[in-house]
Design a protein around this motif. Structure first.
Motif, PDB file in Angstrom:
ATOM      1  N   PRO A  58      35.049  37.566  33.664  1.00  0.00           N
ATOM      2  CA  PRO A  58      34.637  39.136  33.760  1.00  0.00           C
ATOM      3  C   PRO A  58      33.852  39.762  32.627  1.00  0.00           C
TER       4      PRO A  58
ATOM      5  N   LEU B 241      42.111  45.157  33.566  1.00  0.00           N
ATOM      6  CA  LEU B 241      41.402  43.489  33.983  1.00  0.00           C
ATOM      7  C   LEU B 241      40.812  43.190  35.339  1.00  0.00           C
TER       8      LEU B 241
ATOM      9  N   GLU C 247      37.275  44.275  35.028  1.00  0.00           N
ATOM     10  CA  GLU C 247      36.791  43.089  34.372  1.00  0.00           C
ATOM     11  C   GLU C 247      36.274  42.130  34.848  1.00  0.00           C
TER      12      GLU C 247
ATOM     13  N   TYR D 164      38.664  39.663  36.101  1.00  0.00           N
ATOM     14  CA  TYR D 164      40.227  38.732  35.770  1.00  0.00           C
ATOM     15  C   TYR D 164      40.499  38.258  37.123  1.00  0.00           C
TER      16      TYR D 164
ATOM     17  N   LEU E  31      44.865  37.942  38.595  1.00  0.00           N
ATOM     18  CA  LEU E  31      46.587  38.009  38.648  1.00  0.00           C
ATOM     19  C   LEU E  31      47.534  37.534  39.157  1.00  0.00           C
TER      20      LEU E  31
ATOM     21  N   PRO F 199      47.275  34.952  34.061  1.00  0.00           N
ATOM     22  CA  PRO F 199      46.248  34.835  34.970  1.00  0.00           C
ATOM     23  C   PRO F 199      45.061  33.942  34.945  1.00  0.00           C
ATOM     24  N   GLU F 200      45.932  33.682  36.460  1.00  0.00           N
ATOM     25  CA  GLU F 200      45.486  32.514  37.583  1.00  0.00           C
ATOM     26  C   GLU F 200      45.730  33.335  38.840  1.00  0.00           C
ATOM     27  N   TYR F 201      44.907  33.319  39.745  1.00  0.00           N
ATOM     28  CA  TYR F 201      44.557  33.768  41.321  1.00  0.00           C
ATOM     29  C   TYR F 201      45.968  32.432  41.995  1.00  0.00           C
TER      30      TYR F 201
ATOM     31  N   ARG G 102      42.584  39.118  44.448  1.00  0.00           N
ATOM     32  CA  ARG G 102      42.397  39.590  42.971  1.00  0.00           C
ATOM     33  C   ARG G 102      43.596  39.603  42.616  1.00  0.00           C
TER      34      ARG G 102
END
Length: 461
Positions: free
Chosen positions: A262, A308, A311, A313, A315, A349-351, A408
């Motif tokens: 990030p 987010l 930056e 991150y 999701l 907060p992961e793909y 993303r």
């Protein structure tokens, strides 16, 4: 004289008028009886009908789809008007040989019309027996099917090298079921009209909302923390050149997709556009309007998610469908900050994709994913061939996989709203415990001193 004529003819005129009224009402009742007789004939099909034979035949997959598509009344009307010919795919063609993604598309409630068109495309309003098949390949016979959206697309019936074909499907059981009002031929594969294929391609590619892949950011080598250079060109026939680290790194099926860290002043990703894109996908996909409304109107989560992603991150959104959101009570949503807290628990907060999560739970049993509602985690496990989130009555299944995946943001549809486990468990009732007087414990240094004095024959008080 005039009054006498009126006196004579008036009763006759009234009698004639009454006869006309009675006869007209009788005609109306007769016509109603005919219409009611037709409706009864539709609801009471002959037990020797080809439609009854289809439902009781060994073509179980086709008969189940006919019932799911709500086509029984339509077929009853077709059978009552004329003979029909049904080209019935074998069970393997509908069960195992059909693309799973295409079959999932057909069974979705919003695509009922496509399923009906597909099934009606296998039926023609003509009795066509095997003896009517053309012998020559250059002399096909074209028939219009019962599919309303395929009027311009006719089904070709072809003979080739002594074998019979309908479209691209080979006839494996000609004249398999013969009845007075129709006939059924067994075919080896499914016939797909162009209209259904176009609907499936449009839904799969999501052309209407322009869901495009984001512009890729520079890849960083995790060992050297430097930008990766493109691999040199490889001559044809040479063995593949793959760094050892890449060869040993887990693939996307077992681990989250790699992403740049990030931050950064370049902002390689336009998070706001991507969040708008996935919310539009939810609206066009159907069944997730409540989720989109909470993200955009009820909270400011859409803007936060955009920041987010900008930056760097990634999701994964566990999106409850409208039926699940409708079960939320007013008390659950009326408290200040409650909608945000509920949605935070559905943001990982992961793909992750459906494949990566399913492979993880199959391999490791239970997997705990971090959520944006710190410090709560959501538990996932394998159940009934799918991924189940949560435990007990508050669990939800992943039933609508990969609604939106662009590298993303990943959106996975679930059939329930998740809540974290209660932290404060009920405290059991206190039970009086007898007091036990214990001796005061000595410190470590005092115990060592007493030990040394004991070695010299002195007592330690």
């Amino acid at each position: 004289m005039v009054f006498q004529i009126r006196g004579v003819f008036l009763p006759l005129f009234l009698t004639f008028f009454a006869v006309l009224v009675i006869s007209s009402s009788a005609l109306q009742e007769n016509s109603r009886g005919k219409h009611s007789g037709n409706s009864n004939s539709l609801s009471q099909i002959n037990s020797n009908s080809v439609l009854v034979a289809l439902l009781d035949s060994h073509y179980t997959e086709l008969s189940e789809l006919v019932e799911k598509a709500l086509l029984l009344q339509t077929l009853e009307e077709a059978v009552s008007k004329h003979n029909i010919t049904i080209f019935a795919p074998k069970n393997e063609a509908l069960e195992r040989n059909l693309d799973p993604e295409f079959k999932r598309f057909l069974l979705e409630p919003g695509n009922l019309k496509s399923l009906q068109n597909l099934l009606l495309f296998h039926m023609i309003p003509t009795r066509f027996e095997s003896k009517h098949w053309p012998v020559e390949l250059n002399n096909p016979i074209h028939h219009i099917s019962l599919c309303a959206d395929a009027d311009d697309e006719k089904i070709p019936v072809i003979g080739k090298n002594g074998e019979k074909f309908v479209g691209m499907a080979k006839i494996i059981k000609a004249d398999d079921i013969i009845r007075s009002d129709g006939i059924i031929h067994g075919i080896e594969r499914v016939l797909i009209p162009k209209s259904v294929q176009i609907d499936f391609n449009t839904r799969r590619s999501l052309r209407s909302i322009a869901a495009v892949l984001p512009e890729g950011a520079p890849e960083v080598d995790p060992r050297t923390h430097r930008l990766k250079k493109p691999a040199p060109p490889v001559e044809a026939g040479a063995p593949p050149v793959l760094p050892i680290f890449d060869a040993m790194a887990p693939g996307p099926s077992l681990a989250p997709a790699p992403a740049p860290g990030p931050g950064g002043h370049h902002h390689h990703f336009d998070g706001e556009s991507q969040v708008k894109d996935f919310i539009q996908t939810l609206l066009h996909y159907g069944g997730y309007n409540e989720m989109a409304d909470i993200l955009v109107n009820l909270t400011s989560l859409a803007s936060e998610m955009g920041r987010l992603v900008s930056e760097g991150y990634v999701l994964t959104v566990l999106a409850p469908n409208d039926e699940a959101m409708a079960k939320l009570t007013t008390d659950q949503l009326s408290e200040p900050g409650a909608p945000e807290q509920i949605m935070y628990y559905h943001l990982i907060p992961e793909y992750q994709t459906e494949e990566s999560m399913y492979n993880s739970v199959r391999r490791f049993g239970k997997v705990k994913y971090d959520t944006l509602r710190l410090p709560h985690k959501v538990v996932a496990e394998e159940a009934d061939g799918s991924v189940k989130f949560g435990q007990g009555e508050g669990s939800a299944y992943l039933f609508d996989p990969d609604i939106y995946t662009d590298g993303r943001i990943s959106v996975q549809g679930i059939d329930g709203v998740l809540f974290p486990a209660e932290e404060n468990k009920p405290v059991p009732k206190s039970v009086p415990v007898a007091k036990v007087v214990s001796k005061p414990r000595r410190g470590k240094l005092l115990e060592m001193a007493c030990t040394m004095l004991g070695a010299f024959g002195q007592d330690c008080q």
